[in-house]
Each structure stands twice: as structure tokens, then as C-alpha cells.
Scaffold this motif. Structure first.
Motif, PDB file in Angstrom:
ATOM      1  N   ASP A 188      -1.394 -11.600   5.401  1.00 36.23           N
ATOM      2  CA  ASP A 188      -0.375 -11.068   4.485  1.00 36.23           C
ATOM      3  C   ASP A 188       0.104  -9.717   4.984  1.00 36.23           C
ATOM      4  O   ASP A 188      -0.680  -8.775   5.090  1.00 36.23           O
ATOM      5  CB  ASP A 188      -0.988 -10.951   3.080  1.00 36.23           C
ATOM      6  CG  ASP A 188       0.042 -10.586   2.027  1.00 36.23           C
ATOM      7  OD1 ASP A 188       1.146 -10.120   2.377  1.00 36.23           O
ATOM      8  OD2 ASP A 188      -0.275 -10.749   0.838  1.00 36.23           O
TER       9      ASP A 188
ATOM     10  N   THR B 251       3.076  -6.583   4.835  1.00 40.79           N
ATOM     11  CA  THR B 251       4.191  -5.904   4.165  1.00 40.79           C
ATOM     12  C   THR B 251       4.605  -4.747   5.056  1.00 40.79           C
ATOM     13  O   THR B 251       3.811  -3.831   5.299  1.00 40.79           O
ATOM     14  CB  THR B 251       3.786  -5.365   2.783  1.00 40.79           C
ATOM     15  OG1 THR B 251       3.119  -6.387   2.057  1.00 40.79           O
ATOM     16  CG2 THR B 251       4.997  -4.877   2.006  1.00 40.79           C
TER      17      THR B 251
ATOM     18  N   ASP C  81       7.696  -8.440   2.337  1.00 47.75           N
ATOM     19  CA  ASP C  81       6.302  -8.841   2.082  1.00 47.75           C
ATOM     20  C   ASP C  81       6.204 -10.366   2.203  1.00 47.75           C
ATOM     21  O   ASP C  81       6.932 -11.088   1.508  1.00 47.75           O
ATOM     22  CB  ASP C  81       5.966  -8.366   0.651  1.00 47.75           C
ATOM     23  CG  ASP C  81       4.543  -8.640   0.209  1.00 47.75           C
ATOM     24  OD1 ASP C  81       3.728  -9.060   1.028  1.00 47.75           O
ATOM     25  OD2 ASP C  81       4.284  -8.409  -0.992  1.00 47.75           O
TER      26      ASP C  81
ATOM     27  N   HIS D  18       5.962 -10.201  -7.362  1.00 48.80           N
ATOM     28  CA  HIS D  18       6.493  -8.928  -7.846  1.00 48.80           C
ATOM     29  C   HIS D  18       7.858  -8.640  -7.255  1.00 48.80           C
ATOM     30  O   HIS D  18       8.183  -9.156  -6.175  1.00 48.80           O
ATOM     31  CB  HIS D  18       5.521  -7.807  -7.431  1.00 48.80           C
ATOM     32  CG  HIS D  18       5.131  -7.891  -5.968  1.00 48.80           C
ATOM     33  ND1 HIS D  18       5.861  -7.280  -4.976  1.00 48.80           N
ATOM     34  CD2 HIS D  18       4.146  -8.581  -5.334  1.00 48.80           C
ATOM     35  CE1 HIS D  18       5.322  -7.572  -3.796  1.00 48.80           C
ATOM     36  NE2 HIS D  18       4.284  -8.369  -3.975  1.00 48.80           N
TER      37      HIS D  18
ATOM     38  N   HIS E 276       5.652  -2.726  -4.420  1.00 52.38           N
ATOM     39  CA  HIS E 276       5.474  -3.395  -5.713  1.00 52.38           C
ATOM     40  C   HIS E 276       6.424  -2.812  -6.744  1.00 52.38           C
ATOM     41  O   HIS E 276       6.336  -1.646  -7.097  1.00 52.38           O
ATOM     42  CB  HIS E 276       4.026  -3.249  -6.209  1.00 52.38           C
ATOM     43  CG  HIS E 276       3.053  -4.014  -5.378  1.00 52.38           C
ATOM     44  ND1 HIS E 276       1.784  -3.557  -5.112  1.00 52.38           N
ATOM     45  CD2 HIS E 276       3.148  -5.209  -4.747  1.00 52.38           C
ATOM     46  CE1 HIS E 276       1.150  -4.449  -4.354  1.00 52.38           C
ATOM     47  NE2 HIS E 276       1.962  -5.448  -4.113  1.00 52.38           N
TER      48      HIS E 276
ATOM     49  N   GLU F 268       4.087 -15.752  -4.611  1.00 50.76           N
ATOM     50  CA  GLU F 268       2.922 -15.766  -3.717  1.00 50.76           C
ATOM     51  C   GLU F 268       1.707 -16.419  -4.350  1.00 50.76           C
ATOM     52  O   GLU F 268       0.670 -15.788  -4.539  1.00 50.76           O
ATOM     53  CB  GLU F 268       2.603 -14.342  -3.269  1.00 50.76           C
ATOM     54  CG  GLU F 268       2.538 -13.286  -4.376  1.00 50.76           C
ATOM     55  CD  GLU F 268       2.237 -11.889  -3.818  1.00 50.76           C
ATOM     56  OE1 GLU F 268       1.188 -11.727  -3.186  1.00 50.76           O
ATOM     57  OE2 GLU F 268       3.056 -10.975  -4.032  1.00 50.76           O
TER      58      GLU F 268
ATOM     59  N   TRP G 244     -11.864  -4.155  -2.709  1.00 54.70           N
ATOM     60  CA  TRP G 244     -10.599  -4.851  -2.453  1.00 54.70           C
ATOM     61  C   TRP G 244     -10.734  -6.368  -2.396  1.00 54.70           C
ATOM     62  O   TRP G 244      -9.984  -7.085  -3.040  1.00 54.70           O
ATOM     63  CB  TRP G 244      -9.992  -4.384  -1.107  1.00 54.70           C
ATOM     64  CG  TRP G 244      -9.350  -3.061  -1.167  1.00 54.70           C
ATOM     65  CD1 TRP G 244      -9.882  -1.878  -0.735  1.00 54.70           C
ATOM     66  CD2 TRP G 244      -8.063  -2.751  -1.716  1.00 54.70           C
ATOM     67  NE1 TRP G 244      -8.993  -0.855  -0.975  1.00 54.70           N
ATOM     68  CE2 TRP G 244      -7.869  -1.372  -1.568  1.00 54.70           C
ATOM     69  CE3 TRP G 244      -7.044  -3.516  -2.305  1.00 54.70           C
ATOM     70  CZ2 TRP G 244      -6.719  -0.722  -1.989  1.00 54.70           C
ATOM     71  CZ3 TRP G 244      -5.879  -2.875  -2.719  1.00 54.70           C
ATOM     72  CH2 TRP G 244      -5.733  -1.496  -2.566  1.00 54.70           C
TER      73      TRP G 244
ATOM     74  N   GLU H 193       3.299 -16.653   0.819  1.00 52.86           N
ATOM     75  CA  GLU H 193       4.172 -15.692   0.130  1.00 52.86           C
ATOM     76  C   GLU H 193       5.510 -15.540   0.847  1.00 52.86           C
ATOM     77  O   GLU H 193       5.539 -15.414   2.077  1.00 52.86           O
ATOM     78  CB  GLU H 193       3.485 -14.316   0.069  1.00 52.86           C
ATOM     79  CG  GLU H 193       4.374 -13.209  -0.506  1.00 52.86           C
ATOM     80  CD  GLU H 193       3.666 -11.862  -0.639  1.00 52.86           C
ATOM     81  OE1 GLU H 193       2.670 -11.630   0.074  1.00 52.86           O
ATOM     82  OE2 GLU H 193       4.127 -11.049  -1.460  1.00 52.86           O
TER      83      GLU H 193
HETATM   84  N1  MF3 Z   1       0.850  -7.760   0.535  1.00 56.83           N
HETATM   85  C1  MF3 Z   1       0.223  -7.668  -0.763  1.00 56.83           C
HETATM   86  C2  MF3 Z   1       1.137  -8.328  -1.787  1.00 56.83           C
HETATM   87  O1  MF3 Z   1       1.529  -9.433  -1.557  1.00 56.83           O
HETATM   88  C3  MF3 Z   1      -0.215  -6.324  -1.160  1.00 56.83           C
HETATM   89  C4  MF3 Z   1      -1.116  -5.666  -0.204  1.00 56.83           C
HETATM   90  S1  MF3 Z   1      -2.244  -4.740  -1.034  1.00 56.83           S
HETATM   91  C5  MF3 Z   1      -2.793  -3.641   0.088  1.00 56.83           C
HETATM   92  O2  MF3 Z   1       1.522  -7.805  -2.799  1.00 56.83           O
HETATM   93  F1  MF3 Z   1      -3.676  -2.986  -0.468  1.00 56.83           F
HETATM   94  F2  MF3 Z   1      -3.210  -4.287   1.135  1.00 56.83           F
HETATM   95  F3  MF3 Z   1      -1.839  -2.874   0.444  1.00 56.83           F
END
Ligand code: MF3
Ligand code: CO
Ligand code: CO
Length: 293
Positions: free
Chosen positions: A138, A140, A149, A213, A220, A246, A264, A278
Motif C-alpha cells: 500500500d 501513498t 493512495d 477516505h 486522509h 479499499e 500499527w 485500493e
Molecule cells: N495508505 C494507507 C491508507 O490507505 C494509510 C497509510 S497509514 C501509514 O489509508 F501510517 F502508513 F501512513
């Protein structure tokens, strides 16, 4: 949006610099009609202008490039830390930054979630990819202030049929939700329904703790895009909205627990597999355009 105080010749509220009459005037009229029909209408802060969408589109292309690059290089015996290193190299070469890095203290540049990890797996020298594993990557990225993202599943070598099915059905859930988007008609709950029905029909469960989101000017933004149905009214989907879908789909029960050591990593409670795909998408006049996948 109670009284439309804005005049035809005024600058449009979307910030594009054009006159209101030739920009969002018609949009506002349709919004009032929709509200009168009983829809929950999205506030203006959910609506991106064409300049912003162009910026997010570019970020999306770069984010896709990153995921392609990882896809070309991922292989058995590789550590998830190596995926993080590939990411750092790509970002540097493409004038982008990781939105994840140091987000609420997150220590790496993307998330790598293997097998029973639902999401937010942290790249590590100690996580080695084996034949038969499934992994969600994943990413972003931020490019010139715009965010995109997206995440993909990768199957390492030959995987068991149950894993293959979970990965496939999860992607189908996402693709079916995107297909369901008809602007001025579909609500966020409609998307949740498509996802929930397809997952359950295949014997799987939908994670509730994390959701899609709004995205674009930050990682976000509002609104929350849930992947399960709720009783309350949810927003009507209209052109100019940019958001992610996602779904996280579990092979067994939907319940999870958070790793208390890193704060986490979310894992399935029953230790069974979880998958996620996603996209970042923008709603236009006739449907949804995928900006990052
Ligand atoms: N990519 C994630 C999402 O789909 C968020 C990453 S959380 C992090 O919302 F902590 F890794 F930044
Ligand atoms: Co993501
Ligand atoms: Co997201």
C-alpha cells in the motif's frame, strides 16, 4: 447551501478562477434537487476543482509507477525492508515523497501486509517473503502537494487455492464497487452493500475498523468510505469527489487485533488470511475514473 448568495459573474466557489455561471452553478442546482429528494448531499469541501484533479491525476500516475516497479521486482526470499528500499529509490528518482513516512510516527515509506496482516504492516528485515505468501503493498505518495493512495496484492510463487480465491474476490469487491458508481444516484452505502454482499456470498467477512477516505490535498480527508452498510443516511456521490475504496476482506472472522509492540500492525484475530486492494478515484459526470490503482 441554504441560500445561493453567489452571483453569476462572481468567481466560482471551487477556486478555479472562472465565473460561477460557467462553472458550478448547474452543479449547485442539481445538488438542491438531490437534497429535496432526500439525499444527504456532500459539502463543498469534498469537491475538487479541475486543477486539483489534474494534480492528483499526475500523483496517481507516479504512484502507479511505484507499484509497477515493486511488482516487477518482488520475489520469494525478499524481505519487506527491501520493498521499502525500492520505494525510497523510486521516490527520489521521481520527485515524490512518501505520505506514510512519519505520518503519526509511522517509521517506513509504505505498508507491507503479509498473510494474516490486515493492514499497516511495517517493512522489516525480519519479514521474508516465502513461496505461498500473499502480500498487500500500500503506497501513498505526494507530488507537488497532491496525494494518491493505492494498494495491490501480490502472490508469491504458487499460492494455495483459498489464498488465490481471497485475493481474487477482494479485487472483485473493489471493481464491482467502482462499476456501481453513478453520479447523482449512488450513495456511499450503495458501494458498501456491493462489497459486503459479494464478500459474504463467497464466505468471507468485511473488516470494519478501517475504511476508505477522501484524498488529494491530504492523505486522509473526509468522508469516510465504509465497506459495510450502516443504517444512517450516507453521502450522495457527485462529480468532483476524490476518494479511495479499499476493502479489507478476511478469509475467516472480521475481527482483528493491533500489535501492541509496534502499535500499527493489524492482524486477524483467528490467524487466517486477509486481503486488500485500493484505488484512488475521481467521480466525473458519467462514472468514476481510477486515478491510482
Ligand atoms: N495508505 C494507507 C491508507 O490507505 C494509510 C497509510 S497509514 C501509514 O489509508 F501510517 F502508513 F501512513
Ligand atoms: Co493506502
Ligand atoms: Co487509503
Amino acid at each position: 447551501m441554504d441560500k445561493v448568495l453567489i452571483k453569476d459573474k462572481d468567481e466560482c466557489w471551487c477556486g478555479c478562477g472562472k465565473e460561477y455561471a460557467s462553472c458550478h452553478k448547474e452543479f449547485d442546482q442539481k445538488l438542491i434537487e438531490a437534497r429535496n429528494l432526500g439525499y444527504l448531499i456532500p459539502p463543498r469541501r469534498f469537491i475538487k476543482n479541475s486543477l486539483q484533479i489534474e494534480g492528483i491525476r499526475k500523483a496517481g500516475i507516479l504512484n502507479n509507477g511505484l507499484l509497477d516497479y515493486i511488482q516487477e521486482n518482488i520475489k520469494p526470499r525478499m524481505t519487506t525492508e527491501e520493498i521499502d528500499r525500492l520505494t525510497v529509490k523510486y521516490l527520489k528518482e521521481h520527485d515524490c515523497e512518501s505520505a506514510d513516512y512519519m505520518y503519526e510516527g509511522y517509521p517506513k515509506h509504505l505498508c507491507t501486509s503479509v498473510n494474516d496482516v490486515v493492514c499497516h504492516g511495517i517493512p522489516s528485515d525480519y519479514v521474508i517473503l516465502d513461496e505461498g505468501d500473499i502480500i498487500n503493498v500500500d503506497a501513498t505518495i505526494v507530488h507537488k502537494g497532491y496525494y494518491a493512495d493505492a494498494s495491490r496484492m501480490f502472490m508469491i510463487g504458487k499460492v494455495k487455492p483459498n489464498a488465490e480465491k481471497l485475493v481474487r474476490v477482494t479485487k472483485e469487491c473493489l471493481d464491482m464497487a467502482v462499476e456501481a458508481i453513478v453520479p447523482w444516484k449512488t450513495t456511499l452505502n450503495d458501494l458498501a452493500k456491493v462489497i459486503e454482499v459479494h464478500a459474504k456470498k463467497n464466505g468471507f467477512s468485511v473488516v470494519h475498523e478501517y475504511c476508505g477516505h477522501g484524498v488529494g490535498l491530504k492523505m486522509h480527508e473526509d468522508p469516510y468510505v465504509l465497506h459495510y452498510q450502516v443504517k444512517e443516511k450516507t453521502y450522495l456521490i457527485v462529480p468532483g469527489m476524490v476518494f479511495t475504496i479499499e476493502p479489507m476482506i478476511n478469509e475467516g472472522s472480521r475481527y482483528l487485533y493491533l500489535d501492541y509492540k509496534d502499535g500499527w500492525t493489524a492482524r486477524t484475530k483467528d490467524g487466517k488470511l486477509s486481503a486488500q486492494w485500493e484505488y484512488t478515484l475521481v467521480v466525473n459526470e458519467d462514472g468514476a475514473e481510477i486515478l491510482s490503482k
